[in-house]
Scaffold this active site. Structure first.
Site, PDB file in Angstrom:
ATOM      1  N   GLY A   1     -21.500  54.731  45.265  1.00  0.00           N
ATOM      2  CA  GLY A   1     -21.410  54.376  43.852  1.00  0.00           C
ATOM      3  C   GLY A   1     -20.442  53.234  43.602  1.00  0.00           C
ATOM      4  O   GLY A   1     -19.754  52.750  44.503  1.00  0.00           O
TER       5      GLY A   1
ATOM      6  N   ARG B   1     -19.919  39.473  37.388  1.00  0.00           N
ATOM      7  CA  ARG B   1     -21.081  39.195  38.232  1.00  0.00           C
ATOM      8  C   ARG B   1     -22.375  39.410  37.447  1.00  0.00           C
ATOM      9  O   ARG B   1     -22.484  40.343  36.654  1.00  0.00           O
ATOM     10  CB  ARG B   1     -21.062  40.104  39.465  1.00  0.00           C
TER      11      ARG B   1
ATOM     12  N   ASP C   1     -26.515  50.158  51.022  1.00  0.00           N
ATOM     13  CA  ASP C   1     -26.004  50.035  49.661  1.00  0.00           C
ATOM     14  C   ASP C   1     -25.741  48.584  49.282  1.00  0.00           C
ATOM     15  O   ASP C   1     -25.363  48.304  48.139  1.00  0.00           O
ATOM     16  CB  ASP C   1     -24.743  50.881  49.463  1.00  0.00           C
TER      17      ASP C   1
ATOM     18  N   ASP D   1      -8.222  52.029  44.549  1.00  0.00           N
ATOM     19  CA  ASP D   1      -7.590  51.687  43.271  1.00  0.00           C
ATOM     20  C   ASP D   1      -8.553  51.020  42.302  1.00  0.00           C
ATOM     21  O   ASP D   1      -8.209  50.778  41.140  1.00  0.00           O
ATOM     22  CB  ASP D   1      -6.358  50.797  43.485  1.00  0.00           C
ATOM     23  N   GLY D   2      -9.761  50.711  42.761  1.00  0.00           N
ATOM     24  CA  GLY D   2     -10.747  50.112  41.876  1.00  0.00           C
ATOM     25  C   GLY D   2     -10.488  48.668  41.519  1.00  0.00           C
ATOM     26  O   GLY D   2     -11.175  48.099  40.667  1.00  0.00           O
TER      27      GLY D   2
ATOM     28  N   GLY E   1     -17.368  51.902  43.016  1.00  0.00           N
ATOM     29  CA  GLY E   1     -15.996  52.364  43.117  1.00  0.00           C
ATOM     30  C   GLY E   1     -14.989  51.432  42.494  1.00  0.00           C
ATOM     31  O   GLY E   1     -13.853  51.827  42.214  1.00  0.00           O
ATOM     32  N   ARG E   2     -15.391  50.188  42.259  1.00  0.00           N
ATOM     33  CA  ARG E   2     -14.488  49.244  41.601  1.00  0.00           C
ATOM     34  C   ARG E   2     -15.266  48.261  40.731  1.00  0.00           C
ATOM     35  O   ARG E   2     -14.866  47.121  40.552  1.00  0.00           O
ATOM     36  CB  ARG E   2     -13.663  48.484  42.640  1.00  0.00           C
TER      37      ARG E   2
END
Length: 498
Positions: A94, A180, A256, A129-130, A96-97
């Site tokens: 998923g 993005r 992914d 920490d994302g 994560g950041r």
């Protein structure tokens, strides 16, 4: 601290993924940062998206690009997906950041995602920490825009902002957020997420959504899921061939990191080859060369096989029948890749017609380049000049350690050209339009990143972006951007930056 949508600030989002069931994502807003500052705004892309560049560059716009303010119309989500990473399956990865702010309809009528990368932790962060550091953000900006200019399907950078905060990696680094843009962020791993949970309803919903969003012509197919698999195979075969034709190495071809749309996504330890060698690896974490340049076509098929496995319940109720249909599709991949690969090399070598001996001639050149330390980009750009002026053969042969071997191949190439009609100047122009003079050479990228991160100097970054926007043009005022690295400039490893 997370933020709620500000209805006083509105962007024209038209969200569809957020209408899917809640298990497809987690709803949350970005985490605020201390002191956002705009590093670069892609004004042309902003206009393409129907957004006002002046507004995005304003203090209010920068707050949105940093995640400090959520515009009205935005429905921020972190997308769920799984994936094979270096061959090992992880059932939940998923975003994560990253946080998807929403979707817009661009000026051509295409739906596009706008996502913040480095926008703080999510439920998928797995103790991370994302956040993102400035260096990797600028690398993705450079490489994505270079790929776009080269005509290769890719996600793109709308903006980069610094956060006014450090992120801790091996050392403290300036933090940043990348905005993005993608046709979508749906991956092979998105299908795997539902398949591993035996969530057939989710698989069907995802399949229907992808067809409606990306491939609506497949909706009336006898077997839409099988047709989707074949279309994604077509897209990936063409995409990976295009990578190979410019010497690009993705570095982390995990499932992914493979977009269903056929765009290149997730520029981590990416690189372009200087000296040609099929075994070239730059990624610091690819210790066994799984994602080496020459392995990319095989890994593409491996990843697509994982997609086929995930789609089996949707392809047919009878598993044996589903496997038969999926296997037939996967078996078609090598031929599709090879066709795209050879067609691309015919263009690179100036062949307007196909001959049976062309693949052997291409292979002989590749073998000679690898054995003689020839620079990939300079070899083909040199051949482009030589097609219009035989005297330019000297520039090509000078790139090979064994110039006699180069002479032998050049003679075969010239003999092959005599069997086609066409003006040499037209042939040279056509070759220059497919063989770039400028690529984001690793040492130039590293120099730009080091100047920005260590000295706060963005001038090398800006200059490199400008040069790479015109990769096929002769730019005589910047000859140093065409040159391979000197020995002390050679970059042997690139890093993911997570």
């Amino acid at each position: 601290m997370s933020v709620e949508p500000d209805v006083a600030v509105f962007l024209p989002f038209e969200n569809s993924y957020a209408r899917l069931p809640e298990r497809f994502y987690a709803r949350l807003a970005p985490t605020q940062v201390r002191a956002p500052r705009l590093v670069r705004l892609n004004e042309d892309l902003a206009r393409e998206l129907g957004l006002d560049p002046a507004y995005l560059a304003s203090p209010e716009g920068v707050e949105i690009l940093a995640g400090n303010r959520v515009a009205g119309g935005s429905e921020p989500i972190a997308m769920a997906y799984a994936g094979h990473q270096f061959g090992g399956f992880v059932p939940q990865l998923g975003d994560g950041r990253a946080i998807l702010l929403g979707e817009v309809i661009d000026r051509t009528g295409q739906r596009r995602d706008i996502q913040l990368k480095g926008s703080g932790p999510t439920p998928f962060s797995r103790r991370g920490d994302g956040r993102a550091a400035l260096g990797p953000v600028l690398r993705e900006y450079i490489i994505g825009e270079a790929m776009y200019a080269l005509g290769i399907p890719t996600t793109r950078a709308l903006a980069a902002v610094t956060t006014g905060e450090d992120v801790m990696r091996e050392k403290a680094l300036p933090g940043a957020v990348l905005t993005r843009v993608a046709a979508s962020h749906i991956r092979v791993g998105t299908f795997q997420f539902f398949a591993v949970r035996r969530d057939e309803e989710g698989l069907r919903a995802l399949t229907d959504y992808v067809i409606e969003r990306h491939y609506p012509d497949l909706a009336g197919s006898e077997n839409p899921a099988a047709a989707l698999l074949m279309r994604v195979i077509d897209k990936q075969a063409e995409l990976i061939a295009r990578w190979m034709l410019v010497g690009f190495i993705h570095g982390v071809m995990n499932t992914d990191n493979m977009a269903i749309s056929g765009e290149t996504i997730d520029y981590g330890p990416v690189a372009f080859m200087d000296t040609f060698d099929p075994a070239t690896v730059y990624s610091s974490i690819d210790e066994h060369g799984r994602y080496a340049y020459g392995n990319q076509p095989v890994i593409g098929q491996w990843n697509l096989t994982r997609l086929a496995e995930a789609l089996l319940p949707v392809i047919a109720e009878d598993r044996e029948k589903a496997v038969e249909i999926a296997q037939e599709a996967i078996n078609a991949y090598p031929g599709k890749f090879e066709a795209a690969f050879i067609a691309g090399y015919r263009r690179k070598l100036g062949f307007f017609a196909a001959e049976d001996g062309d693949p052997a001639l291409v292979k002989e050149l590749m073998d000679l380049m690898a054995a003689n330390n020839a620079d990939f980009t300079l070899t083909f750009r040199g051949l482009s000049e030589a097609a219009g002026d035989p005297a330019a053969d000297a520039k090509v042969r000078a790139l090979f350690d064994d110039r006699t071997a180069a002479d032998g191949w050049l003679a075969k190439w010239r003999e092959r050209l005599t069997r086609e009609d066409g003006d040499p100047a037209d042939r040279a122009a056509a070759m220059k339009a497919t063989n770039p003079a400028f690529i984001p050479r690793n040492h130039l990228v590293e120099e730009a990143l080091n100047a920005a991160v260590n000295n706060g100097d963005l001038a090398p970054f800006e200059k490199l972006i400008g040069v790479l926007a015109r990769p096929f043009d002769d730019q005589p005022d910047v000859p140093e951007y065409t040159l391979p690295p000197r020995p002390e400039q050679v970059v042997r490893a690139t890093f993911c930056g997570t």
